[in-house]
Design a protein around this motif. Structure first.
Motif, short mmCIF file in Angstrom:
data_model
loop_
_atom_site.label_atom_id
_atom_site.label_comp_id
_atom_site.label_asym_id
_atom_site.label_seq_id
_atom_site.Cartn_x
_atom_site.Cartn_y
_atom_site.Cartn_z
N UNK A 269 34.71 -15.80 33.66
CA UNK A 269 36.08 -15.85 33.10
C UNK A 269 36.55 -14.48 32.61
N UNK B 28 40.10 -22.06 26.30
CA UNK B 28 39.38 -22.14 25.03
C UNK B 28 39.11 -20.74 24.47
N UNK B 29 38.78 -19.81 25.36
CA UNK B 29 38.47 -18.45 24.88
C UNK B 29 39.74 -17.65 24.58
N UNK B 30 40.83 -17.99 25.25
CA UNK B 30 42.09 -17.32 24.91
C UNK B 30 42.54 -17.67 23.49
N UNK C 164 49.59 -14.64 28.98
CA UNK C 164 48.51 -13.91 29.65
C UNK C 164 48.69 -14.12 31.15
N UNK D 68 36.63 -32.19 24.82
CA UNK D 68 35.49 -31.83 23.98
C UNK D 68 35.88 -32.07 22.52
N UNK D 69 34.99 -32.65 21.76
CA UNK D 69 35.20 -32.77 20.31
C UNK D 69 33.93 -32.26 19.65
N UNK D 70 34.09 -31.32 18.75
CA UNK D 70 32.90 -30.79 18.07
C UNK D 70 33.03 -31.04 16.58
N UNK E 102 37.25 -27.19 34.92
CA UNK E 102 36.59 -26.74 33.69
C UNK E 102 36.56 -25.21 33.53
N UNK E 103 36.65 -24.48 34.63
CA UNK E 103 36.77 -23.00 34.52
C UNK E 103 38.06 -22.68 33.76
N UNK F 152 37.65 -22.10 15.21
CA UNK F 152 36.74 -23.17 15.63
C UNK F 152 37.56 -24.18 16.40
N UNK F 153 37.10 -24.51 17.60
CA UNK F 153 37.81 -25.52 18.39
C UNK F 153 37.22 -26.88 18.03
N UNK F 154 38.01 -27.70 17.37
CA UNK F 154 37.51 -29.00 16.92
C UNK F 154 37.67 -30.06 18.00
N UNK F 155 38.80 -29.98 18.69
CA UNK F 155 39.08 -30.98 19.71
C UNK F 155 39.88 -30.30 20.81
N UNK F 156 39.53 -30.61 22.04
CA UNK F 156 40.20 -29.94 23.16
C UNK F 156 40.27 -30.93 24.31
N UNK G 97 39.88 -11.22 27.62
CA UNK G 97 38.67 -11.80 27.04
C UNK G 97 37.61 -10.72 26.93
N UNK H 156 39.57 -24.64 31.70
CA UNK H 156 39.38 -25.07 30.30
C UNK H 156 38.66 -23.98 29.52
N UNK H 157 37.64 -23.39 30.14
CA UNK H 157 36.87 -22.35 29.46
C UNK H 157 37.73 -21.12 29.19
N UNK H 158 38.59 -20.78 30.14
CA UNK H 158 39.49 -19.64 29.94
C UNK H 158 40.41 -19.91 28.75
N UNK I 184 29.80 -27.15 29.92
CA UNK I 184 31.07 -26.62 30.42
C UNK I 184 31.83 -27.58 31.33
N UNK J 219 41.71 -14.95 21.45
CA UNK J 219 42.59 -13.79 21.64
C UNK J 219 43.89 -14.02 20.87
#
Lengths: 156, 301
Positions: free
Chosen positions: A43, B66-68, B16, A90-92, B59-60, B78-82, A50, B62-64, A63, B71
């Motif tokens: 990513x 989540x990390x943005x 972005x 996802x829920x954490x 999911x790629x 902290x990501x509690x729910x996504x 990033x 999603x990962x982008x 993932x 930024x």
């Protein structure tokens, strides 16, 4: 009463009932440094903003919830023409511990509906619970598989 | 970057993009999550499935996203729910744009802000291909001391501000007299001496340079006027227009018990319509904070 075919409703069949009872092989998971590094590079290479790799969270542990659940041996509905990944969740609830987590996956729901052009669609939701060594629920990941009938013109 | 504590609702993140994912990125992703479905990284496999190019893994994306969030909202997120829905296909090598905004402030405390955000990915044809909703917890900006450098910058010590012109209306003087407890305001053309204090651009909120102090994530335990001193050459009269020029002359910190006191000192020069100085005042305002213990000398410049 007229049924709303376009709303999701439970798939009413013995096969579906069997699938709903399915639990995947229990896995013990923790963040794999090599895999985490691969995910981050995949990513951060195209998205230049990033720059700082975040601490391990449920995203890095799991993932791709759908692939994870299938890798635990859960079946995927393939009765119609095409299957795609419909979404993830996802829920954490707590920080990821340094010790491995126990992952228990199951099929949480199987529903069906008709699209606006009356094509049949089946949605299966896979749910994976991640618990620490004391049994505390750390997080939940969900993956969605869509199995659907393609339009007649698209069929090969 | 961290959000300011106020006005988060509706905050729009910086777009972005364009982002283009390569085959190599997809291969790396496949290795990271053991998804070796080959139409994600093999053109021929994608074409065999009816796609014009390899398909980017959901999911790629999603990962982008989540990390943005890191930024856009800072590293202490902290990501509690996504949750994410893949509405349409994105292809390797093609443009993607990531946009997002805050749609709800769930809670807002001194320590944390909990937000609901909505993020979308659009393709080069501006079609939304991916939609995500998330709940995140953002740690409030943590500071342990008063940002003096920023304060000195906004106060511009020694630089006059103004003039601010005030007409001394009879009705204002009458109201002022009542406020200070004068039961029978006289018909005298001269105004009460303390009215000099009312000719202050800071008190009148005509000059606001250090309001950020009130927004600092520090525990405030008091504040108010510390001192006021007026030297006047003649009394003021109703109907006069007085020009006031304000200059900050000092800013300093003192420790008092477990409180940290921040003083800002300003001087006002008041002149009549002929430009003749009628008064000069020196005013100090203090804000009291409960900070971690201040080491070193009693007074810090």
């Amino acid at each position: 009463m007229e049924q709303n075919h376009q709303a999701w409703h439970s798939l009413d069949s013995a096969e579906a009932a069997n699938l709903l009872a399915s639990v995947g092989t229990v896995k013990y998971v923790s963040a794999n440094t090599h895999k985490t590094s691969l995910a981050w590079s995949s990513i951060s290479r195209p998205v230049h903003e990033l720059q700082v790799q975040p601490p391990v969270d449920l995203f890095l542990i799991c993932p791709d919830p759908l692939i994870f659940a299938l890798s635990c041996g859960l079946p995927r509905s393939r009765t119609l023409d095409k299957q795609i990944d419909g979404g993830s969740e996802w829920e954490q609830f707590h920080d990821i511990p340094s010790t491995p987590l126990t992952a228990i996956s199951r099929i949480a729901s199987i529903q069906e509906r008709r699209t606006s052009d009356m094509r049949h669609m089946i949605r299966s939701i896979y749910e994976i619970e991640f618990r620490n060594s004391e049994g505390k629920l750390i997080g939940i990941a969900r993956g969605t598989s869509l199995d659907f009938e393609v339009a007649t013109g698209e069929k090969q | 970057m961290i959000l300011d504590i106020k006005d988060k609702n509706g905050f729009v993140f910086e777009e972005i993009g364009p982002v283009r994912c390569s085959i190599e990125d997809m291969v790396r992703w496949a290795g990271s999550c053991d998804d070796f479905t080959n139409f994600h990284y093999e053109a021929s496999a994608a074409q065999a499935r009816g796609f014009r190019a390899p398909v980017i893994n959901g999911p790629w994306k999603a990962m982008v996203i989540r990390n943005l969030l890191n930024v856009w909202l800072g590293s202490e997120v902290k990501t509690l729910k996504f949750s994410i829905k893949y509405l349409d296909t994105d292809f390797v090598g093609e443009e993607m744009y990531m946009n997002g905004r805050v749609i709800e402030v769930i809670s807002d405390s001194d320590d944390f802000v909990q937000l609901k955000c909505e993020i979308k990915i659009t393709n080069g044809e501006q079609k939304v291909t991916t939609e995500a909703h998330c709940e995140v917890q953002v740690q409030a900006e943590q500071i342990s001391e008063i940002p003096m450098a920023r304060l000195l910058e906004v106060l511009e010590i020694g630089t006059p501000k103004g003039p601010f012109v005030y007409e001394i209306a009879k009705t204002d003087v009458e109201r002022y007299s009542r406020v200070i407890g004068k039961k029978n305001p006289t018909d005298s053309e001269f105004v009460p001496t303390t009215f000099f204090g009312a000719l202050d651009p800071i008190e009148r909120r005509d000059l606001c340079v250090d309001d950020f102090l009130l927004e600092l994530p520090l525990k405030k335990v008091g504040g108010g006027n510390a001192f006021n001193k007026v030297v006047y050459k003649r009394p003021l009269k109703t109907g006069e227009k007085i020009s006031v020029t304000t200059t900050y002359v000092d800013a300093y910190i003192k420790k008092s018990g477990n409180r940290t006191l921040l003083f800002r000192v300003r001087e006002n020069i008041m002149a009549d319509e002929l430009g003749i100085q009628v008064a000069h005042s020196r005013n100090g305002h203090v804000l009291a904070f409960a900070l971690p213990s201040l080491s070193g000398s009693e007074a810090v410049k």
